[in-house]
Design a protein around this motif. Sequence first.
Motif, PDB file in Angstrom:
ATOM      1  N   PRO A   1     -31.884 -52.261 -27.465  1.00 22.28           N
ATOM      2  CA  PRO A   1     -32.117 -53.317 -27.743  1.00 22.28           C
ATOM      3  C   PRO A   1     -32.977 -53.993 -29.340  1.00 22.28           C
ATOM      4  O   PRO A   1     -33.451 -54.989 -29.240  1.00 22.28           O
ATOM      5  N   ALA A   2     -33.737 -53.213 -30.020  1.00 20.56           N
ATOM      6  CA  ALA A   2     -33.663 -53.256 -31.166  1.00 20.56           C
ATOM      7  C   ALA A   2     -32.548 -53.484 -32.033  1.00 20.56           C
ATOM      8  O   ALA A   2     -33.141 -54.486 -33.032  1.00 20.56           O
ATOM      9  N   LEU A   3     -31.735 -53.591 -32.070  1.00 21.62           N
ATOM     10  CA  LEU A   3     -30.405 -54.033 -32.436  1.00 21.62           C
ATOM     11  C   LEU A   3     -30.217 -55.726 -32.520  1.00 21.62           C
ATOM     12  O   LEU A   3     -29.380 -55.469 -33.272  1.00 21.62           O
ATOM     13  N   VAL A   4     -29.857 -55.727 -31.327  1.00 21.07           N
ATOM     14  CA  VAL A   4     -29.593 -56.918 -31.374  1.00 21.07           C
ATOM     15  C   VAL A   4     -30.508 -57.909 -31.757  1.00 21.07           C
ATOM     16  O   VAL A   4     -31.608 -57.904 -31.692  1.00 21.07           O
ATOM     17  N   PRO A   5     -29.704 -59.333 -32.577  1.00 19.57           N
ATOM     18  CA  PRO A   5     -30.262 -60.247 -33.512  1.00 19.57           C
ATOM     19  C   PRO A   5     -31.345 -61.379 -32.461  1.00 19.57           C
ATOM     20  O   PRO A   5     -30.629 -61.265 -31.421  1.00 19.57           O
TER      21      PRO A   5
ATOM     22  N   ALA B   1     -17.820 -58.253 -29.593  1.00 18.83           N
ATOM     23  CA  ALA B   1     -18.996 -57.678 -30.248  1.00 18.83           C
ATOM     24  C   ALA B   1     -20.720 -58.551 -29.872  1.00 18.83           C
ATOM     25  O   ALA B   1     -20.600 -56.876 -29.509  1.00 18.83           O
ATOM     26  N   GLU B   2     -20.613 -59.183 -29.249  1.00 20.47           N
ATOM     27  CA  GLU B   2     -21.345 -59.669 -28.351  1.00 20.47           C
ATOM     28  C   GLU B   2     -22.303 -58.774 -27.947  1.00 20.47           C
ATOM     29  O   GLU B   2     -22.953 -58.519 -27.248  1.00 20.47           O
ATOM     30  N   LEU B   3     -21.179 -58.933 -26.837  1.00 22.67           N
ATOM     31  CA  LEU B   3     -21.483 -58.323 -25.669  1.00 22.67           C
ATOM     32  C   LEU B   3     -21.565 -57.098 -25.767  1.00 22.67           C
ATOM     33  O   LEU B   3     -23.093 -56.014 -24.919  1.00 22.67           O
ATOM     34  N   ASP B   4     -20.905 -56.273 -26.635  1.00 25.50           N
ATOM     35  CA  ASP B   4     -20.983 -54.734 -26.829  1.00 25.50           C
ATOM     36  C   ASP B   4     -22.623 -54.600 -27.753  1.00 25.50           C
ATOM     37  O   ASP B   4     -23.095 -53.560 -26.870  1.00 25.50           O
ATOM     38  N   VAL B   5     -23.382 -55.246 -28.338  1.00 23.11           N
ATOM     39  CA  VAL B   5     -24.588 -55.402 -28.432  1.00 23.11           C
ATOM     40  C   VAL B   5     -25.522 -55.465 -27.550  1.00 23.11           C
ATOM     41  O   VAL B   5     -26.222 -55.020 -27.587  1.00 23.11           O
ATOM     42  N   LEU B   6     -25.729 -56.844 -27.075  1.00 25.47           N
ATOM     43  CA  LEU B   6     -26.184 -56.503 -25.937  1.00 25.47           C
ATOM     44  C   LEU B   6     -26.565 -55.971 -25.090  1.00 25.47           C
ATOM     45  O   LEU B   6     -26.620 -55.585 -24.168  1.00 25.47           O
ATOM     46  N   ASP B   7     -25.536 -54.758 -24.616  1.00 28.21           N
ATOM     47  CA  ASP B   7     -25.357 -53.551 -23.498  1.00 28.21           C
ATOM     48  C   ASP B   7     -25.618 -52.157 -24.050  1.00 28.21           C
ATOM     49  O   ASP B   7     -25.696 -51.148 -24.542  1.00 28.21           O
ATOM     50  N   GLY B   8     -26.143 -52.550 -25.857  1.00 30.52           N
ATOM     51  CA  GLY B   8     -27.085 -51.057 -26.522  1.00 30.52           C
ATOM     52  C   GLY B   8     -28.390 -51.570 -27.299  1.00 30.52           C
ATOM     53  O   GLY B   8     -28.330 -51.664 -26.095  1.00 30.52           O
TER      54      GLY B   8
END
Length: 89
Positions: free
Chosen positions: A20-24, A11-18
């Motif tokens: 940038p504004a949505l990455v905590p 899930a963290e890797l998926d967020v990093l791949d999406g």
Amino acid sequence: MKGCLYCWTQAELDVLDGDPALVPHDTVRRFAEEATGHFDPDEYELAWRRLAHRVIEILETSRTPCAPRDWSRRGSRAGRRTSASRCGR
């Protein structure tokens, strides 16, 4: 994004791949501190291009300016989390 699944959840890797504004903020900071070998080299470069402005933003808005004391924690924390004996990288 492909990366070390011992240190990062999918899930963290998926967020990093999406987006940038949505990455905590914490995830951006962890990414910036992480050893390069924990990610696919081609994807790591692209992720830095996406997240560089976020890293700079976090450093600029942190309570304490980026000082040697702040980054000294990086070595001990990263060493425990990314030890080759623990994750194989």
